[in-house]
Scaffold this motif. Structure first.
Motif, mmCIF file in Angstrom:
data_model
loop_
_atom_site.group_PDB
_atom_site.id
_atom_site.type_symbol
_atom_site.label_atom_id
_atom_site.label_comp_id
_atom_site.label_asym_id
_atom_site.label_seq_id
_atom_site.Cartn_x
_atom_site.Cartn_y
_atom_site.Cartn_z
ATOM 1 N N LEU A 91 -7.464 13.835 0.022
ATOM 2 C CA LEU A 91 -6.425 12.961 -0.520
ATOM 3 C C LEU A 91 -7.081 11.645 -0.900
ATOM 4 O O LEU A 91 -7.795 11.052 -0.090
ATOM 5 N N SER A 92 -6.872 11.211 -2.116
ATOM 6 C CA SER A 92 -7.393 9.933 -2.582
ATOM 7 C C SER A 92 -6.202 9.058 -2.937
ATOM 8 O O SER A 92 -5.383 9.431 -3.776
ATOM 9 N N ILE A 93 -6.118 7.892 -2.279
ATOM 10 C CA ILE A 93 -4.967 7.021 -2.453
ATOM 11 C C ILE A 93 -5.468 5.623 -2.816
ATOM 12 O O ILE A 93 -6.304 5.065 -2.099
ATOM 13 N N PRO A 94 -4.955 5.047 -3.898
ATOM 14 C CA PRO A 94 -5.377 3.697 -4.267
ATOM 15 C C PRO A 94 -4.969 2.680 -3.195
ATOM 16 O O PRO A 94 -3.881 2.775 -2.617
ATOM 17 N N LEU A 95 -5.853 1.749 -2.937
ATOM 18 C CA LEU A 95 -5.554 0.674 -1.997
ATOM 19 C C LEU A 95 -4.788 -0.422 -2.724
ATOM 20 O O LEU A 95 -5.083 -0.745 -3.871
#
Length: 97
Positions: A91-95
């Motif tokens: 899972l890649s989630i923008p900060l």
């Protein structure tokens, strides 16, 4: 863990990495992995990869669909790949800054 019942290694490995832009969460099991023909389908709502008549695990097939909807609502992405052994979900989630 439920898909690793017949595996020698019954564990889940979780790692979290961050950079300036994203948080990347990787979740890996050490089970049999996922059949190549199922890799895209497992994210569909109510999809179960096992044969309905012979399946050994319980579930409704909504978990990965909900994860995908939540992560995409945060402008992120979800992917899966087979490892040897097992499968890894990333899972890649923008900060938010």
């Amino acid at each position: 863990i439920k898909f690793s019942r017949n595996s020698d290694c019954k564990k889940v490995q979780i790692s979290i990495l961050t950079n300036q832009d994203n948080a990347v969460i990787a979740i890996r099991d050490f089970g049999p992995g996922i059949d190549k023909s199922q890799l895209k389908k497992i994210f569909e709502l109510f999809y179960r990869s096992e044969n309905e008549l012979t399946r050994e695990t319980v579930g409704t097939g909504i978990g990965l669909a909900l994860v995908t909807q939540l992560v995409e609502a945060m402008n992120g992405s979800v992917s899966v790949s087979n490892k040897n052994p097992g499968a890894e979900f990333v899972l890649s989630i923008p900060l938010l800054l």
